[in-house]
Design a protein around this motif. Structure first.
Motif: not given
Length: 329
Positions: A284-307
């Motif tokens: 999902l992160m790869y797909e979001a980076l490919t199309v520059r889907d900002y909310p998805v990229i930010s949400g995944i990074n925030l999720f990983l940072a929480t972990i």
């Protein structure tokens, strides 16, 4: 211990604020722009008529300064309709492409990454710790040299290369390759498990090479401590000395390494998930980076940072259980 845990939990609030700022801004520094990607894709499909950059920016809320975009994403500034929706209210935003909440996308993909990560971690722990312990207590024997060579091999060989070889050569030699169609657990539990065994084993062995080296090194260091020599002089059996007096103290650096790699294993297996067509968070992160889907990229990074923050706290609290000499004031 309780006071220390409370202090650490209190520090999570300012830490998460800094994390949100870094995550939000770093996504905007990615070369390219989501509007350019949309215009290029719609232009190639012939559906760009009537749409302009300005209209697309306004529709997605990208026509305002970045400070306002951050405030809206955080939930401390009103949206265009005057309402407050953001992280503070538990809303991580919507995908710019799929128009689905980021939380929903994460919930859909997370079980895949969790299953892959659990298999990888279990493989790493169940192989590396026993082998590392045995290699240390049988130092400079044939078994020790073999274990060290195998661990260096797994550390040196990238996981994506092993995965690619498994996908290519069995197909050439035996006309067999792992399934590239995801099998849900609810539809076929056995098929689902078999599909995850190979990528999970690959990730686990690569991680296990590092854990085995760390376990062996720390076991050798602890075995030379005076209290261990005292235990030997009392006539205690080898099993008692190793498992009661040595292993717990030697596992502290191992726990540290595990705490560091847990976020990577759970949410960062981008290449492995792409090779084996597993629809997890990494893909999902790869797909979001490919199309520059900002909310998805930010949400995944925030999720990983929480972990990362949670795993670091768990690791620090585990230290006191492994080593009574560790005290938190």
């Amino acid at each position: 211990m309780t006071a220390y845990a409370v202090r650490r939990l209190t520090l999570i609030v300012p830490t998460m604020f800094v994390v949100t700022l870094v995550v939000f801004l770093s996504v905007r520094f990615i070369p390219g722009d989501v509007i350019d990607v949309m215009i290029a894709q719609m232009g190639s499909s012939g559906s760009v008529s009537g749409l302009s950059r300005q209209s697309l920016e306004k529709a997605m809320g990208l026509d305002v300064p970045i400070s306002i975009q951050y405030g809206r994403w955080l939930g401390v500034m009103p949206q265009e309709d005057g309402g407050y929706r953001g992280l503070v209210q538990g809303d991580t935003g919507k995908s710019l492409w799929k128009n689905q909440p980021v939380t929903v996308l994460l919930i859909q993909r997370l079980p895949v990454s969790l299953e892959l990560g659990v298999i990888a971690l279990l493989t790493a722990l169940l192989t590396s710790i026993p082998i590392g312990v045995y290699s240390a207590i049988r130092q400079d024997t044939v078994a020790d040299y073999v274990a060290r060579s195998v661990s260096i091999l797994f550390i040196s060989v990238p996981a994506f290369w092993i995965g690619t070889m498994i996908m290519v050569y069995p197909a050439i030699w035996w006309r067999w390759s792992p399934s590239l169609e995801y099998i849900p657990f609810t539809r076929d539990p056995v098929g689902n498990l078999l599909q995850f065994l190979i990528p999970g084993f690959i990730m686990g062995m690569v991680l296990g090479g590092t854990l085995m080296r760390v376990t062996r090194t720390m076991m050798l260091e602890v075995l030379r401590q005076d209290y261990v020599k005292t235990a030997w002089s009392k006539g205690l059996s080898e099993r008692t000395v190793i498992w009661r007096h040595v292993l717990k103290n030697a596992l502290i650096p191992v726990v540290t390494v595990v705490g560091i790699v847990v976020p990577v294993v759970i949410g960062g297996a981008v290449v492995i998930e792409q090779i084996f067509a597993l629809p997890g968070v990494g893909l999902l992160m790869y797909e979001a980076l490919t199309v520059r889907d900002y909310p998805v990229i930010s949400g995944i990074n925030l999720f990983l940072a929480t972990i990362v923050i949670g795993s670091n706290l768990a690791v620090d609290l585990t230290y006191a259980w492994l080593d009574p000499r560790v005290q938190y004031g």
